[in-house]
Design a protein around this motif. Structure first.
Motif, mmCIF file in Angstrom:
data_model
loop_
_atom_site.group_PDB
_atom_site.id
_atom_site.type_symbol
_atom_site.label_atom_id
_atom_site.label_comp_id
_atom_site.label_asym_id
_atom_site.label_seq_id
_atom_site.Cartn_x
_atom_site.Cartn_y
_atom_site.Cartn_z
ATOM 1 N N GLY A 11 0.812 -1.223 0.000
ATOM 2 C CA GLY A 11 0.000 0.000 0.000
ATOM 3 C C GLY A 11 0.839 1.263 0.000
ATOM 4 O O GLY A 11 0.340 2.345 -0.311
ATOM 5 N N LEU A 12 2.104 1.131 0.373
ATOM 6 C CA LEU A 12 2.966 2.314 0.404
ATOM 7 C C LEU A 12 3.814 2.457 -0.859
ATOM 8 O O LEU A 12 4.422 3.496 -1.093
ATOM 9 C CB LEU A 12 3.886 2.266 1.630
ATOM 10 N N LYS A 13 3.827 1.415 -1.661
ATOM 11 C CA LYS A 13 4.729 1.438 -2.814
ATOM 12 C C LYS A 13 4.303 2.454 -3.884
ATOM 13 O O LYS A 13 5.126 3.221 -4.374
ATOM 14 C CB LYS A 13 4.808 0.032 -3.409
ATOM 15 N N HIS A 14 3.027 2.477 -4.230
ATOM 16 C CA HIS A 14 2.584 3.314 -5.355
ATOM 17 C C HIS A 14 1.525 4.354 -4.992
ATOM 18 O O HIS A 14 1.084 5.095 -5.855
ATOM 19 C CB HIS A 14 2.029 2.438 -6.476
ATOM 20 N N ILE A 15 1.105 4.351 -3.753
ATOM 21 C CA ILE A 15 0.010 5.274 -3.409
ATOM 22 C C ILE A 15 0.524 6.420 -2.538
ATOM 23 O O ILE A 15 1.248 6.201 -1.554
ATOM 24 C CB ILE A 15 -1.127 4.532 -2.666
ATOM 25 N N TRP A 16 0.133 7.602 -2.919
ATOM 26 C CA TRP A 16 0.433 8.826 -2.163
ATOM 27 C C TRP A 16 -0.866 9.177 -1.445
ATOM 28 O O TRP A 16 -1.867 9.487 -2.096
ATOM 29 C CB TRP A 16 0.860 9.903 -3.162
ATOM 30 N N TYR A 17 -0.865 9.083 -0.123
ATOM 31 C CA TYR A 17 -2.117 9.181 0.623
ATOM 32 C C TYR A 17 -2.536 10.620 0.910
ATOM 33 O O TYR A 17 -1.678 11.496 1.087
ATOM 34 C CB TYR A 17 -2.025 8.368 1.924
#
Ligand SMILES: *Cc1c(COP(=O)(O)O)cnc(C)c1O
Length: 450
Positions: A11-17
């Protein structure tokens, strides 16, 4: 790696939250949610969390609500989406009919969009454009309250007052006239009503001095939610309605967060017995299922745009997913739950239980106040109770409450140093009790070393 850790890493690899300093996730894991049912969210290892913040204030009747699920499935077999310009469909027609029925008297036209910020943009543009259409070309300004929040798009951000979100983009923003908030946290020994009346003087001065240039006042009725759940008395809205009428200024009620029962009445404006010129609704409108928003307005304003095409008075504004049929079906199911469940009446009891669950914090040395309007309850943590000296924001005490909650089946996500509950209406007394207990323990932990 555990299932949660694996999912969190992916979830942290490609998503900018959104609304996140991503570096925080070096120390604070993401919480990957696998499923939801009622007030409960469940992660990939079976840990459960009570969704005390209604998934950012959108959920009203729980996750996987059987009747909303069913309504969306039905609609899915019929029509998933269609352009809403030149075309229409039954769910949007029904929804408009029902919204006109349940909102304050005089709001007869519905302009749909697909999120809260867009609804605010619509109201701002419509107000300016209305005055332009009727020849009042000097009206180009908006009045807004300190500590307001109206969304993140540039227009909505410009009329917001929460500096944390706004300051960075200052050079890009149009400049509204700012008025101190009627927020009752600072009332001293005054009653809420006396304080809100007193603060109205600022609004009065701004409008009497500048009304010729003012299109509209925009505000969040009764609770400034993103502004740390600061609250004020309905008298402010009553006085504002009179003042706006007197000076030919529009009133935009942004009920994106407070609409649909959060303040104890279906709409917050009801408590002041007023009809705004624009009522912005979103968030809870679909029960928290799908993005949808709407601006309700009056026939007078509608008529200001109604003319031959060549007059170029039309409101040429649109969003791709405006009035999406699946979202409208979810909204219709949500409205029918208010009736079948007698929600507004039942919530009176729940809101009392919410208060009772944390009442002992009234005397806590690091709690300045517990405030509540309907189904919104907030606890303000401070470094010093008598001076109300706040904790330095850098200490991030709220985050400690959040982390304690996660370990104890509660999604309590504070706003700075303000811990709050704004739960779905299907929460049980036991679940409220649990949230109260976790909030109290979390605050005790968070204020250590103060
Ligand atoms: C959340 C919110 C908005 C913005 O809605 P989005 O759907 O997030 O764009 C606007 N006004 C208020 C009062 C809100 O709380």
């Amino acid at each position: 790696m555990t299932d949660n850790a694996l999912m969190s890493a992916r979830g942290l690899k490609h998503i900018w939250y959104p609304c996140t300093q991503m570096k925080d996730h070096e120390t604070l894991p993401l919480v990957p949610i696998k499923s939801g049912k009622g007030v409960w969210l469940e992660d990939f290892e079976g840990n459960q969390y009570i969704d005390a913040v209604s998934s950012w204030w959108v959920n009203l009747f729980g996750h996987a609500n059987p009747s909303i699920n069913e309504a969306i499935k039905q609609q899915l077999g019929q029509l998933e989406h269609v352009i809403l310009s030149g075309f229409t469909h039954e769910p949007v027609i029904q929804l408009a009919e029902q919204l006109v029925e349940i909102t304050p008297k005089g709001l007869t036209k519905c302009f749909f969009a697909d999120n809260g910020s867009s609804a605010v943009e619509v109201a701002l543009k419509m107000s300016f454009h209305y005055f332009l259409n009727i020849g009042q070309i000097k009206k180009t300004k908006f009045v807004t309250l300190d500590n307001a929040y109206h969304g993140e798009t540039l227009g909505a951000l410009a009329v917001s007052g929460v500096e944390l979100y706004k300051k960075t983009y200052g050079p890009l923003l149009l400049e509204p006239l700012r008025v101190p908030s009627p927020d009752c946290y600072t009332r001293g020994d005054d009653s809420w009503e006396a304080h809100s009346r007193k603060m109205f003087k600022h609004m009065e001065a701004t409008i009497t001095d500048n009304h010729e240039e003012i299109c509209a006042v925009i505000l969040e009725p009764l609770v400034q939610c993103a502004g740390s759940m600061r609250m004020y008395h309905p008298i402010y809205l009553t006085l504002l309605r009179q003042l706006c009428d007197e000076y030919n200024v529009h009133l935009i009620a942004d009920e994106v967060a407070v609409g649909f029962g959060r303040t104890g009445t279906l709409f917050a404006c009801e408590q002041a017995d007023i009809t705004p010129d624009y009522l912005c609704l979103s968030k809870g409108i679909t029960g928290g299922y799908l993005p949808l928003s709407v601006v309700l307005t009056t026939d007078t304003i509608y008529q200001g745009f109604y003319d031959n095409y060549a007059s170029l008075k039309a409101f040429l504004h649109s969003h791709s997913y405006t009035g999406n049929p699946l979202a409208c079906a979810a909204a219709l199911a949500t409205l029918s739950l208010f009736k079948s469940d007698n929600t507004i009446e039942k919530n009176k009891h729940l809101s009392q239980l919410m208060y009772n669950s944390v009442a002992e914090l009234v005397d806590h040395p690091n709690v300045a106040e517990i405030r509540q309007t309907g189904m919104i309850l907030a606890i303000e943590m401070v470094a010093n109770k008598s001076t109300r000296q706040p904790f330095a924001w850098q200490e991030r005490r709220g985050r400690k409450v959040f982390e304690h909650g996660l370990k104890n089946k509660a999604l309590l996500r504070p706003l700075g140093n303000v811990v709050y509950m704004m739960p779905p209406y299907i929460i049980t007394p036991e679940e409220i009790q649990h949230l109260g207990k976790v909030a109290i323990e979390g605050i005790d932990l968070a204020v250590q070393n103060s």
